[in-house]
Design a protein around this motif. Structure first.
Motif, short mmCIF file in Angstrom:
data_model
loop_
_atom_site.label_atom_id
_atom_site.label_comp_id
_atom_site.label_asym_id
_atom_site.label_seq_id
_atom_site.Cartn_x
_atom_site.Cartn_y
_atom_site.Cartn_z
N GLN A 177 9.34 -5.61 -1.00
CA GLN A 177 8.65 -4.98 -2.12
C GLN A 177 7.14 -4.96 -1.90
O GLN A 177 6.47 -3.97 -2.17
CB GLN A 177 8.98 -5.71 -3.42
CG GLN A 177 10.45 -5.61 -3.81
CD GLN A 177 10.75 -6.37 -5.09
OE1 GLN A 177 9.88 -7.05 -5.63
NE2 GLN A 177 11.98 -6.25 -5.57
N THR A 178 6.61 -6.06 -1.39
CA THR A 178 5.16 -6.12 -1.14
C THR A 178 4.78 -5.13 -0.06
O THR A 178 3.79 -4.40 -0.18
CB THR A 178 4.77 -7.55 -0.73
OG1 THR A 178 5.29 -8.46 -1.68
CG2 THR A 178 3.27 -7.68 -0.63
N ALA A 237 2.53 -0.13 2.04
CA ALA A 237 2.82 1.05 2.85
C ALA A 237 2.59 2.33 2.05
O ALA A 237 2.09 3.34 2.58
CB ALA A 237 4.26 0.99 3.37
N ALA A 238 2.96 2.31 0.75
CA ALA A 238 2.73 3.50 -0.08
C ALA A 238 1.24 3.77 -0.22
O ALA A 238 0.79 4.93 -0.17
CB ALA A 238 3.37 3.29 -1.45
N LEU A 265 -3.36 7.08 1.42
CA LEU A 265 -4.73 7.12 1.90
C LEU A 265 -4.91 8.10 3.06
O LEU A 265 -6.04 8.51 3.36
CB LEU A 265 -5.17 5.71 2.31
CG LEU A 265 -6.67 5.46 2.52
CD1 LEU A 265 -7.44 5.80 1.26
CD2 LEU A 265 -6.92 4.02 2.93
N LYS A 266 -3.83 8.47 3.71
CA LYS A 266 -3.94 9.42 4.82
C LYS A 266 -4.19 10.85 4.35
O LYS A 266 -4.56 11.70 5.15
CB LYS A 266 -2.66 9.37 5.66
CG LYS A 266 -2.45 8.03 6.38
CD LYS A 266 -1.17 8.03 7.17
CE LYS A 266 -0.96 6.70 7.88
NZ LYS A 266 0.31 6.67 8.66
N ALA A 302 -0.98 -12.67 5.56
CA ALA A 302 -0.99 -11.42 6.33
C ALA A 302 -1.12 -10.22 5.41
O ALA A 302 -1.90 -9.28 5.67
CB ALA A 302 0.28 -11.33 7.18
N MET A 303 -0.37 -10.23 4.32
CA MET A 303 -0.47 -9.10 3.38
C MET A 303 -1.81 -9.07 2.67
O MET A 303 -2.34 -8.01 2.35
CB MET A 303 0.67 -9.19 2.36
CG MET A 303 2.04 -8.87 2.95
SD MET A 303 3.36 -8.88 1.73
CE MET A 303 3.45 -10.62 1.36
N LEU A 304 -2.40 -10.24 2.46
CA LEU A 304 -3.73 -10.27 1.84
C LEU A 304 -4.77 -9.65 2.78
O LEU A 304 -5.67 -8.92 2.34
CB LEU A 304 -4.10 -11.71 1.51
CG LEU A 304 -5.46 -11.93 0.84
CD1 LEU A 304 -5.55 -11.14 -0.47
CD2 LEU A 304 -5.71 -13.40 0.59
N LEU A 305 -4.65 -9.92 4.07
CA LEU A 305 -5.55 -9.29 5.03
C LEU A 305 -5.36 -7.77 5.02
O LEU A 305 -6.34 -7.01 5.08
CB LEU A 305 -5.29 -9.85 6.43
CG LEU A 305 -5.69 -11.31 6.65
CD1 LEU A 305 -5.29 -11.74 8.06
CD2 LEU A 305 -7.19 -11.49 6.46
#
Length: 779
Positions: free
Chosen positions: A37-38, A43-44, A49-50, A131-134
């Motif tokens: 989920q995170t 990813a969304a 952003l692309k 890792a997700m925070l980075l």
């Protein structure tokens, strides 16, 4: 639904789903962290952003979602880090050391296995969260950069110049057609409004309009009475002027703006608006709001015609010039605001560009005209030149007018419009902040001064001292100005792509902290450590005061020992406070050893003297070779020891001066302590008598004078020594002892008085040195 709206709705749904799902997973160790989920939310965001065609509103939505997710991840990292550390310690305790056998009981083995699983789960979750925070921080940086690029692309985009004939030719062709289209749109809207309203509603609206028209005159009279400022007032304080300006702003702005808000709500409630003219209605309301706000703020701050009530220091003529210029610029902005939605409604880009360009030129010319009027003011009377405080501001405004005019003439109309909008916005915000600052600064001082009711009440009820109350006023004023400064900085940076949420995000990151050398430094942990340190130190000081004033005086310890006990207890309390505060930020014994190693290096390079003095102070307190209250002689100075501090010792000399001596000098130097073992001291009185005197009579007389003093000890008994046969007298020394050396000088003085009286009664002559004859004068 527009694609942008669908995209925002999708992201909000994903984010809510992620946050709802992650809460229980992170709160309990039994449920594993749902990384899918995170990663889906991140990813969304990365996929969205692309898209290079995202508007600024879309980027703001992505930024808000990503910041919310980053905040949640920061909380997870802050929560899991100490739990993983505790699990690591517990696992180390349960794991057999080298040479030991594995746990034989089933309970011990199961506990070890359970702790291993718990440790592995916490470690995996923490690694994933970090890792997700980075990744979230990287996305936040990219979104901010994209917003700044979008701002620069739109602001500095070049369009047709106002001087371009083709632009005006196109406008000339389009105006008749566009006017007919607008007339048709407005007519259709009015017809639709007429069809939607019943006869009763029309009669009610007409009656309300008539009532408002009839109420204009009395309301205007009432408003003038409410906002009345006495022109004959001598010199009202700045607080009174600021409060009057704020009241005028409220009456002239808040109430009309509320009325406009009710009008907009009524249009929505009765469904009287139409999508084709919705932009025109909103632009008309915005234009009215701008004119109302600028008029209210200018009248409150500048007080045209009322120099005594003017909050901004300037003359009547200058205030009138600024007021007219502000209203003219607001009117130009309002007209331009009406042109833009009209051009959008008929899809006429040329009219929009021409309207913006003409508006920018008119604003620059209005500013230039006002500045010219300033320059044309009457000359001052003859006298010494006065400092013109507004000269730098006029120079800046001249530069602004020139830049706006040049941008409009060269085709950078978007940039010129941006400068105008930001100038109006920042000027209004700065004026409001200045008004609030005046009220807060002077109001706080007026309320909390000792003569005021609130200040007198605090002095009486809370027991504050006057200096503490004054310090409180200064702190409150400083905090208010700091808040105003932060608001001003956020307002200045907002149009350049640095939003307030970016600043709050930085504050949140500082609150949760960052890891450095195995220690998590964060605002929350540092605040907690500071509070723990302050509380422990406060308790230590209270116990010190209790020891020094209540407990130790009831013991048989002397003053020096009592001071040593009190001081050493203070050092111990300070060390405990440092240890407990270090524990709040994760400093255990091993990390404190590293800190101590670093301090030792610092001591070796530059803190030798401080460390030497501190250790010497501890030696003095422990050995008690010098105590508080002792009479010591250091070099050519002598006095009483009043305090032994961490770095130096305070000695009060006999002339009431304070001698600050480093502790190392007292430990390694030569110090004479008159009262080291006891307070008994010896005094010597020298007496000279003539050669014809009876020496036995002199001895008896001196011993009798010594024994006549109550301070002189009987044992050892006073003694008289025949010192020498001088050229002009016989010299005797009376030696006696007193029980308190501090009384030695006074006792010596009393003995001298008594000896002189006895010698005169006995007829003993005190000789004078023979004066050599003068040299013969040269022939």
């Amino acid at each position: 639904m527009k694609p942008e709206s669908a995209l925002r709705l999708l992201h909000w749904a994903v984010l809510a789903f992620v946050l709802i799902g992650l809460g229980p997973a992170w709160a309990q160790d039994a449920h594993p962290l749902d990384l899918d989920q995170t990663r889906a939310a991140l990813a969304a965001t990365e996929a969205a952003l692309k898209d290079k065609n995202l508007a600024d509103a879309d980027l703001q939505t992505l930024k808000a979602q990503n910041d919310a997710l980053g905040l949640a991840l920061q909380g997870v990292v802050a929560d899991l880090t100490p739990r993983l550390a505790a699990s690591t310690k517990r696992l180390a305790e349960l794991t057999p050391k080298s040479g030991e056998t594995a746990p034989t009981t089933d309970v011990a083995a199961k506990e070890l296995e359970s702790e291993k699983k718990r440790h592995d789960t916490l470690d995996a979750n923490l690694r994933a969260a970090r890792a997700m925070l980075l990744q979230s921080d990287d996305l936040s940086t990219r979104i901010s950069a994209a917003r700044r690029q979008l701002f620069a692309r739109h602001t500095f985009a070049r369009s047709s110049s106002v001087l371009d004939p083709q632009l005006w030719a196109a406008v000339w062709r389009e105006v008749p057609i566009d006017a007919e289209v607008m007339r048709s749109l407005i007519g259709n809207w009015l017809d639709a409004v007429g069809e939607r309203l019943s006869t009763a509603a029309k009669i009610g609206i007409a009656a309300a309009a008539l009532a408002l028209a009839l109420a204009v005159a009395p309301l205007a009279w009432l408003t003038r009475r409410v906002v009345y400022r006495d022109p004959a007032a001598g010199a009202p304080s700045r607080l009174r002027r600021a409060l009057a300006a704020a009241w005028i702003f409220f009456i002239l702005a808040a109430l009309p703006l509320a009325a406009l808000g009710l009008l907009a709500s009524a249009l929505d409630a009765f469904d009287l608006s139409d999508p084709s003219v919705q932009g025109l209605i909103e632009a008309a309301l915005d234009a009215a709001r701008a004119l109302i706000a600028v008029n209210a703020l200018a009248r409150g701050m500048l007080a045209p015609g009322l120099a005594a009530w003017r909050l901004v220091p300037m003359s009547d003529r200058s205030a009138s010039i600024v007021y007219r210029a502000a209203m003219a610029i607001a009117a130009i902005w309002a007209a331009e605001r009406l042109i833009e939605p009209a051009a959008d409604a008929v899809a006429s880009l040329n009219i929009a560009v021409a309207g913006r360009g003409v508006g920018a030129i008119l604003v620059s010319l209005t500013i230039a005209y006002a500045l010219r009027q300033f320059a044309a003011q009457p000359a001052r009377a003859a006298g010494p030149p006065q400092t013109d405080h507004w000269a730098p501001a006029r120079t800046l405004v001249w530069a602004l007018a020139c830049v706006i005019l040049a941008a409009a003439l060269t085709g950078y109309i978007a940039f010129a419009t941006f400068l105008i909008n930001q100038t109006i916005y920042l000027t209004a915000l700065g004026s409001l902040l200045y008004l609030v600052d005046c009220i807060v600064q002077d109001g706080t001082e007026a309320l909390l001064k000792p003569e005021a009711p609130v200040g007198a009440g605090l002095l009486a009820m809370v027991g504050l001292r006057r200096n503490v109350l004054a310090q409180t006023v200064v702190i409150l004023q400083g905090v208010a100005r700091l808040v105003a400064l932060m608001i001003a900085i956020a307002a200045v940076l907002e149009p350049w792509g640095v939003q307030s949420q970016d600043m709050f995000g930085a504050l949140r990151a500082a609150y949760f902290g960052f890891s450095f050398g195995g220690v998590t430094l964060s605002l929350s942990s540092m605040i907690g450590a500071a509070l723990v340190f302050a509380v422990v130190l406060f308790v230590t000081r209270m116990i010190q005061d209790w020891l020094g004033s209540r407990f130790l005086p009831q013991t048989r310890l002397d003053a020096g020992v009592r001071n040593s006990v009190r001081t050493i207890f203070g050092y111990a309390g300070a060390i405990v406070a440092v240890l407990l505060a270090g524990g709040q930020i994760g400093l255990d014994v091993e990390k404190l050893a590293l800190v101590a190693g670093g301090l030792s290096v610092g001591i070796g390079f530059g803190l030798q003297t401080i460390a030497n003095n501190f250790v010497s102070g501890l030696i003095l307190l422990w050995e008690r070779s010098i105590r508080v209250g002792d009479w010591v002689v250091v070099g050519s100075e002598q006095g009483f020891v009043r305090a032994i501090n961490a770095r130096a010792t305070e000695i009060e000399t006999f002339d009431r001066g304070t001698l600050i001596v480093p502790n190392s000098n007292l430990v390694s130097g030569v110090v004479k302590n008159w009262v080291r073992n006891d307070r008994v001291g010896r005094i010597i009185v020298a007496v000279n008598v003539a050669y014809e005197s009876d020496v036995e009579q002199v001895r008896d007389m001196l011993i009798a004078a010594a024994k006549a003093q109550d301070q002189v000890l009987k044992i050892p008994a006073p003694t008289v020594l025949f010192a020498e046969f001088a050229d002009w007298a016989l010299k005797f020394n009376l030696i006696c002892f007193v029980d308190d050396i501090e009384l030695g000088e006074r006792t010596r003085s009393d003995i001298n008085f008594d000896v002189l009286r006895r010698m005169r009664e006995a007829g003993l002559r005190i000789p004078y040195p023979a004066v050599p004859p003068p040299d013969p004068a040269p022939k």
